[in-house]
Design an enzyme around this catalytic site. Structure first.
Site, PDB file in Angstrom:
ATOM      1  N   TYR A   1       4.386  24.070  11.061  1.00  0.00           N
ATOM      2  CA  TYR A   1       4.042  23.963   9.633  1.00  0.00           C
ATOM      3  C   TYR A   1       3.102  25.068   9.156  1.00  0.00           C
ATOM      4  CZ  TYR A   1       0.898  20.607  12.043  1.00  0.00           C
ATOM      5  OH  TYR A   1       0.060  19.978  12.926  1.00  0.00           O
TER       6      TYR A   1
ATOM      7  N   CYS B   1      11.833  32.316  23.280  1.00  0.00           N
ATOM      8  CA  CYS B   1      13.059  32.796  22.656  1.00  0.00           C
ATOM      9  C   CYS B   1      13.284  32.084  21.338  1.00  0.00           C
ATOM     10  CB  CYS B   1      14.226  32.575  23.593  1.00  0.00           C
ATOM     11  SG  CYS B   1      14.004  33.465  25.113  1.00  0.00           S
TER      12      CYS B   1
ATOM     13  N   TYR C   1      -4.433  19.101  18.509  1.00  0.00           N
ATOM     14  CA  TYR C   1      -2.978  19.217  18.394  1.00  0.00           C
ATOM     15  C   TYR C   1      -2.454  20.530  18.985  1.00  0.00           C
ATOM     16  CZ  TYR C   1      -4.117  15.438  15.212  1.00  0.00           C
ATOM     17  OH  TYR C   1      -4.630  14.273  14.676  1.00  0.00           O
TER      18      TYR C   1
HETATM   19  C1  LIG Z   1      -3.754  11.131  13.059  1.00  0.00           C
HETATM   20  C2  LIG Z   1      -4.504   9.943  12.678  1.00  0.00           C
HETATM   21  C3  LIG Z   1      -5.895   9.989  12.571  1.00  0.00           C
HETATM   22  C4  LIG Z   1      -6.699  11.248  12.771  1.00  0.00           C
HETATM   23  O1  LIG Z   1      -6.384  12.255  11.863  1.00  0.00           O
HETATM   24  P1  LIG Z   1      -7.172  13.631  11.983  1.00  0.00           P
HETATM   25  O2  LIG Z   1      -6.599  14.454  10.898  1.00  0.00           O
HETATM   26  O3  LIG Z   1      -6.901  14.175  13.336  1.00  0.00           O
HETATM   27  O4  LIG Z   1      -8.614  13.319  11.761  1.00  0.00           O
HETATM   28  C5  LIG Z   1      -6.558   8.820  12.273  1.00  0.00           C
HETATM   29  N1  LIG Z   1      -5.894   7.661  12.086  1.00  0.00           N
HETATM   30  C6  LIG Z   1      -4.557   7.591  12.160  1.00  0.00           C
HETATM   31  C7  LIG Z   1      -3.897   6.299  11.951  1.00  0.00           C
HETATM   32  C8  LIG Z   1      -3.818   8.718  12.462  1.00  0.00           C
HETATM   33  O5  LIG Z   1      -2.499   8.623  12.536  1.00  0.00           O
END
Ligand SMILES: *Cc1c(COP(=O)(O)O)cnc(C)c1O
Length: 406
Positions: free
Chosen positions: A309, A336, A365
């Site tokens: 993204y 690739c 991530y």
């Molecule tokens: C991904 C997620 C988070 C954390 O989001 P960040 O952007 O990493 O802070 C918190 N709660 C839920 C339910 C999520 O899916």
């Protein structure tokens, strides 16, 4: 950070985490997310970076843990994470996952939809256990960052729409099922959010909704607090985020003459993002009519976010941080795929094969989304604290790469 020494010891690509930085950010949240009016809880959203050593750190810091899969939960059980401090999320928990979680006495199931609630109630009866739940609500608040990261429009795959037929049926089921105890409401409105206003709206909405219930529920505001990647990201200091949410909640409760049991937040990216960086060795360079490429020994296999993204990262050539940056460069990986680009159009100094290159803020991530595409071995992970480095994930070996193949 002595990158050359780290390369000599562990090779590249290498994920490097600054543990002092992680602890500072956790302290900023902990010291300011407190109230005299209700309990508070900070839950680390472990999908951002879930490995044993990270979970040990979270455990020792006294935070709670958010998991979204059996694998994340299993990792937590392996380091003895207190199960009562675990929140189990996900929009499609399988029977196997639910069974395992019930048997391990996971603290809270965050229930995403009616069919999942039905499954949980049947399994809880069968296993003769009580399960505490939050309902994940879709209150129709979107936080605008990148469209792929937004999660709370009305057709979202996450959460149940407040007031919908499905929601009503969930409440009915909860009322009639002795094994299920509703403890709170949850909402997560997106990610990489650089404003507090969307959270104010969520607080207003959720405090209205808890009035439907005859006893004080808890409220979980989710995560998504914006983290620093480049100068373009105007991060709200986490002290301020934490204080603001507490204050808004206290004001709203006062106004509505309400009580809640507990307020929680679930930061993931903001806790680990900036603390991580990735070290690469520069291989070939290539000048095309319009681009100068620096090719590194990793790529979308260790950081897929730019390809997935268009995430943007900052980078430096190690040892040349202070030199004039007069080359407009595209840093590309070795996979690739034409889309296998780590940083597009960044000014860097002239560099040669063998130079080290570092990309910043790759802690969230990155490792978590790594893959073995092109049969790349997953890089090692090193934690650095007070100048001391410690290997926490070994580099994957060729043998390990094929060990499950028959
Ligand atoms: C991904 C997620 C988070 C954390 O989001 P960040 O952007 O990493 O802070 C918190 N709660 C839920 C339910 C999520 O899916």
């Amino acid at each position: 950070m002595n990158y050359k020494e780290l390369k000599r010891k562990y090779g590249t690509p290498l994920y490097i985490y600054d543990v002092n930085k992680i602890k500072d950010i956790i302290s900023a949240y902990k010291n300011n997310f407190q109230s005299g009016k209700f309990e508070t809880e900070i839950i680390y959203a472990s999908k951002a970076f879930n490995i044993k050593e990270m979970l040990r750190l979270i455990k020792n810091e006294g935070l709670s843990l958010d998991v979204v899969s059996l694998g994340e939960l299993y990792t937590a059980t392996k380091i003895g994470f207190p199960m009562e401090r675990i929140y189990f999320h996900g929009n499609n928990k399988t029977e196997e996952e639910l069974r395992f979680a019930i048997e391990y006495n996971v603290g809270i199931f965050v229930i995403d939809n009616l069919s999942e609630l039905r499954k949980l109630s049947i399994l809880s009866k069968e296993l003769q256990k009580k399960s505490s739940i939050y309902i994940r609500l879709n209150v129709g608040v979107e936080a605008h960052t990148h469209k792929y990261i937004v999660t709370s429009h009305i057709d979202s795959k996450f959460g149940v729409l407040y007031g919908s037929e499905e929601y009503k049926q969930m409440l009915q089921l909860i009322e009639t099922c002795e094994q299920i105890e509703l403890k709170g409401l949850h909402c997560h409105i997106g990610s990489q959010i650089f404003e507090l206003n969307p959270y104010d709206i969520v607080i207003e909405k959720l405090t209205t909704i808890v009035q439907d219930f005859p006893y004080p529920l808890s409220i979980n505001l989710g995560g998504g607090f914006g983290a620093f990647y480049t100068q373009a990201d105007h991060v709200i200091p986490y002290e301020r985020v934490a204080k603001h949410l507490i204050q808004r909640m206290e004001e709203e409760l006062e106004k509505k003459k309400l009580r809640i049991q507990k307020l929680s937040i679930e930061p993931g990216r903001s806790i680990v993002g900036e603390a991580g960086r990735t070290l690469y060795t520069l291989g070939s360079t290539k000048q095309t009519p319009n681009r100068l490429y620096y090719f590194v020994d990793g790529g979308m296999t260790d950081n897929i976010r730019p390809a997935l993204y268009q995430a943007i990262y900052a980078a430096d050539v190690v040892g040349k941080e202070k030199e004039i940056k007069n080359k407009m460069v595209t840093i590309a990986g070795k996979c690739c795929e034409s889309g296998d680009i780590l940083v597009e159009n960044i000014l860097l100094p002239e560099a040669q094969e063998g130079d080290l290159l570092v990309t910043y803020s790759t802690g969230a991530y990155g490792y978590a989304m790594s893959s073995n595409y092109n049969k790349a071995c997953t890089p090692a992970v090193v934690f650095v604290e007070d100048g001391q480095d410690k290997l926490v994930v070994r580099r994957q070996s060729m043998e390990e790469l094929i060990e499950r193949e028959i």
